[in-house]
Enzyme design. Structure first.
Site, PDB file in Angstrom:
ATOM      1  N   ASP A  96       0.877  -1.178   0.000  1.00  0.00           N
ATOM      2  CA  ASP A  96       0.000   0.000   0.000  1.00  0.00           C
ATOM      3  C   ASP A  96       0.916   1.230   0.000  1.00  0.00           C
ATOM      4  OD1 ASP A  96      -1.700  -2.157   0.831  1.00  0.00           O
ATOM      5  OD2 ASP A  96      -3.076  -0.730   1.747  1.00  0.00           O
ATOM      6  N   LYS A 160      -7.034   3.323  -3.182  1.00  0.00           N
ATOM      7  CA  LYS A 160      -7.381   3.358  -1.764  1.00  0.00           C
ATOM      8  C   LYS A 160      -7.614   4.798  -1.328  1.00  0.00           C
ATOM      9  CE  LYS A 160      -5.034   2.331   2.659  1.00  0.00           C
ATOM     10  NZ  LYS A 160      -3.844   1.676   3.252  1.00  0.00           N
ATOM     11  N   LYS A 189     -10.342   0.245  -2.233  1.00  0.00           N
ATOM     12  CA  LYS A 189     -10.202   0.018  -0.800  1.00  0.00           C
ATOM     13  C   LYS A 189     -10.575   1.294  -0.066  1.00  0.00           C
ATOM     14  CE  LYS A 189      -6.818  -0.943   2.868  1.00  0.00           C
ATOM     15  NZ  LYS A 189      -5.447  -1.416   3.201  1.00  0.00           N
TER      16      LYS A 189
END
Length: 238
Positions: A96, A160, A189
């Site tokens: 991430d 995300k 996400k």
């Protein structure tokens, strides 16, 4: 349309998170044990904890997820690539990374794409999942759209919403916007400020396919109380 999920399927959508600066080894042990107990998708940690958590999660289905360039993203592409490689070497299953918001604000889309492509290509070369963190609280709708368009082009795995360290976390309208651009080509996400079952369900309804939260246990416990025959129903937007 309505979507029915078992409690375990809900847990499988959660990245169980502890990215605090003052975590201890005992905190990491607890995080990993909880992830195994509840069958969460991943533990989300700072990259320096990768090797330790990977060792704790061996022989389980739980992924080790490393945060890269976290939480500001204000370092060179080369530095992020090196951190990504180091995390992978230490057992990371998922990456991430925080993009460079300065370059977004300067509309330097060539830079944003180059950064995303280098990190994504490296992750995919090793068979790892890659997510880009937008930190949507600092972005305009047009900026979110452009980043998502680049994400589709690069074929990253997830876009995300947030780190949880910004001025705001996941918002339904941003999840909905991101999903409208990436459609089914890239997953979404939602993370940041998701601390109860209702917010969890709302994010899934808007199109999120993974949830990052430090309140995963509370969310699952709440869902279990409202479940019928071990399942919950979510009204998913078309």
């Amino acid at each position: 349309m309505k979507k029915k999920l078992t409690i375990e399927q809900c847990a499988n959508l959660i990245d169980h998170t502890n990215v605090k600066a003052y975590v201890t080894k005992e905190d990491m042990k607890t995080l990993c044990e909880q992830a195994k107990q509840y069958h969460f998708a991943m533990v989300a940690i700072n990259s320096g904890q990768t090797a330790f958590c990977h060792s704790l999660l061996q022989n389980s289905e739980i992924h080790t997820g490393a945060a890269i360039g976290f939480p500001l993203g204000q370092m060179s592409i080369q530095a992020k690539v090196l951190e990504t490689q180091d995390a992978i070497n230490n057992g990371a299953d998922e990456i991430d990374y925080q993009l460079n918001i300065t370059e977004v604000k300067d509309k330097n889309w060539t830079y944003v794409k180059d950064e995303m492509k280098q990190i994504t290509d490296l992750a995919h070369k090793h068979g790892k999942i890659c997510k880009v963190i937008l930190e949507t609280c600092y972005l305009t709708s047009d900026e979110i759209i452009k980043i998502c368009e680049i994400a589709v082009e690069v074929r990253i795995d997830f876009v995300k919403t947030s780190t949880g360290f910004g001025s705001g976390g996941a918002k339904e309208e941003n999840v909905r916007l991101m999903k409208s651009i990436v459609k089914n080509q890239v997953k979404v996400k939602a993370s940041g400020g998701i601390r109860d079952a209702q917010t969890f369900k709302n994010m899934l309804a808007c199109g999120a396919q993974r949830i990052g939260t430090s309140a995963g246990i509370q969310i699952i416990d709440e869902l279990e109380k409202e479940a019928v025959d071990g399942c919950i129903e979510i009204e998913v937007e078309a």
